[in-house]
Write a protein that holds these residues in place. Structure first.
Motif, PDB file in Angstrom:
ATOM      1  N   LEU A   3       0.826  -1.201   0.000  1.00 35.21           N
ATOM      2  CA  LEU A   3       0.000   0.000   0.000  1.00 35.21           C
ATOM      3  C   LEU A   3       0.861   1.251   0.000  1.00 35.21           C
ATOM      4  O   LEU A   3       0.590   2.216  -0.726  1.00 35.21           O
ATOM      5  N   LEU A   4       1.921   1.263   0.831  1.00 37.09           N
ATOM      6  CA  LEU A   4       2.817   2.414   0.881  1.00 37.09           C
ATOM      7  C   LEU A   4       3.501   2.625  -0.462  1.00 37.09           C
ATOM      8  O   LEU A   4       3.626   3.768  -0.931  1.00 37.09           O
ATOM      9  N   LEU A  10       1.907   6.872  -6.696  1.00 36.10           N
ATOM     10  CA  LEU A  10       0.844   7.798  -7.081  1.00 36.10           C
ATOM     11  C   LEU A  10       1.273   9.244  -6.840  1.00 36.10           C
ATOM     12  O   LEU A  10       1.001  10.128  -7.658  1.00 36.10           O
ATOM     13  N   ALA A  11       1.952   9.490  -5.714  1.00 37.60           N
ATOM     14  CA  ALA A  11       2.421  10.849  -5.414  1.00 37.60           C
ATOM     15  C   ALA A  11       3.408  11.323  -6.474  1.00 37.60           C
ATOM     16  O   ALA A  11       3.354  12.473  -6.926  1.00 37.60           O
ATOM     17  N   TRP A  50      10.274   5.279 -12.859  1.00 39.97           N
ATOM     18  CA  TRP A  50      10.888   4.001 -13.258  1.00 39.97           C
ATOM     19  C   TRP A  50      11.783   3.469 -12.152  1.00 39.97           C
ATOM     20  O   TRP A  50      11.744   2.278 -11.826  1.00 39.97           O
ATOM     21  N   LEU A  51      12.571   4.374 -11.545  1.00 42.51           N
ATOM     22  CA  LEU A  51      13.432   3.942 -10.441  1.00 42.51           C
ATOM     23  C   LEU A  51      12.596   3.457  -9.255  1.00 42.51           C
ATOM     24  O   LEU A  51      12.960   2.485  -8.574  1.00 42.51           O
ATOM     25  N   ALA A  52      11.467   4.132  -9.012  1.00 43.60           N
ATOM     26  CA  ALA A  52      10.606   3.701  -7.918  1.00 43.60           C
ATOM     27  C   ALA A  52      10.038   2.312  -8.182  1.00 43.60           C
ATOM     28  O   ALA A  52       9.941   1.488  -7.267  1.00 43.60           O
ATOM     29  N   TRP A  53       9.671   2.032  -9.413  1.00 41.72           N
ATOM     30  CA  TRP A  53       9.165   0.706  -9.753  1.00 41.72           C
ATOM     31  C   TRP A  53      10.240  -0.360  -9.577  1.00 41.72           C
ATOM     32  O   TRP A  53       9.939  -1.533  -9.342  1.00 41.72           O
TER      33      TRP A  53
END
Length: 339
Positions: A3-4, A10-11, A50-53
């Motif tokens: 969830l986080l 999303l942010a 992309w880095l977050a994914w």
């Protein structure tokens, strides 16, 4: 944890999209330079996403925070303009002053519209006796978009010293530059200044019903004499304030519905916030539920009998335009308009 992750992604996405729109609508660069900056912003946001994914959070969040801090610093320095090459129909605001019972409006628009973009222009100084303020009406003009409409508030005077059944309509609008077209999305991003215009009904109403082909509905509002006067003077005060200190238009928070509601809330205590205030076409529903329209008549009937579109077209060149469009409208068949 999932969830986080979703919230953080999303942010990042929302920050990327908001920044691109803000730059696209408000960055004062030539078109090519502006879109280059938008592209660079989107590319940077895409890299952070992309880095977050890939599971790397600290770097992308820190980078986006730096970007947003710089963007918001620029955003907060944007100020509304007082002097621009304004479009002809919003060239002047509805400034006025009051001496005793005498209200003077210095620039009432009285255009004779030939097409949606061309008119014979006229701005007039008009004087009204507040003791002869007899009526308040609401015009709602729609053009086929669900929930979206434009609202005008009209004040009727009748009595000694006034023209027979004299009306002046107030319209809260975007103050566009001469070359600009209106965009609802642009209204979220400080693209336009705010304008309060006073106009003759043969200008403001005919423009929408007869020239633009919009559907216009008239509702008689049942305010007390003191509340009618207070609302009129609140609009004049707001217009004078805009003349001194311009404000940005906002599609949601500073538009034709929310500004009038804010004034009425100061006049009539206890008016609750409601989701219908966000959709200007639903304003009559809200007023009806609060007992502000003609009692004993359903909203459906008020809407049906208040549809003045065809009457306005038939009365196009009639000097008695305002009287003819009110024939059969609930509240006007029995309203005492005598001095």
């Amino acid at each position: 944890m999932a969830l986080l992750d979703g919230i953080l992604r999303l942010a990042l996405l929302l920050a990327t999209l908001w920044g691109a729109l803000a730059l696209g609508y408000r960055l004062e660069l030539p078109r090519l330079g502006r879109w280059l900056m938008v592209l660079l912003w989107l590319l940077a946001g895409g890299v952070w996403l992309w880095l977050a994914w890939q599971g790397s959070w600290l770097g992308p969040l820190a980078a986006m925070a730096v970007q947003m801090a710089a963007l918001l610093a620029w955003w907060r320095r944007l100020t509304p303009a007082k002097h621009r090459d304004w479009a002809e129909d919003v060239a002047y605001l509805a400034t006025g002053d009051v001496e005793g019972h005498r209200l003077t409006l210095h620039r009432v628009r009285h255009f004779d519209w030939q097409t949606p973009n061309a008119a014979r222009e006229a701005w007039e100084r008009r004087v009204y006796d507040l003791r002869h303020l007899k009526a308040v009406d609401l015009f709602v003009s729609s053009w086929g978009r669900p929930g979206v409409a434009h609202v005008l508030v009209s004040f009727g005077f009748s009595g000694e010293g006034q023209a027979e059944d004299d009306f002046v309509a107030f319209s809260v609008e975007v103050r566009r530059e001469r070359h600009e077209r209106f965009s609802e999305i642009g209204g979220f991003f400080k693209q336009y200044e705010l304008a309060i215009i006073a106009a003759d009904e043969r200008d403001a109403v005919r423009l929408r019903s007869n020239v633009r082909g919009e559907r216009v509905t008239l509702y008689h509002v049942t305010l007390s004499p003191d509340a009618r006067r207070d609302l009129l003077l609140a609009l004049v005060t707001a217009a004078n304030d805009l003349e001194r200190e311009p404000r940005f238009y906002h599609t949601i928070t500073a538009n034709c519905t929310t500004l009038v509601f804010a004034m009425m809330r100061r006049i009539i205590g206890g008016l609750p916030l409601d989701h219908r205030l966000l959709l200007s076409a639903l304003l009559p529903d809200y007023i009806h539920d609060r007992g502000g329209l003609v009692p004993g008549v359903s909203l459906q009937e008020l809407r049906r009998r208040g549809d003045i579109t065809e009457r306005a077209r038939q009365a196009h060149d009639d000097p008695d335009f305002s009287q003819r469009i009110r024939r059969g409208v609930p509240g006007w068949e029995t309203l005492d308009r005598r001095p």
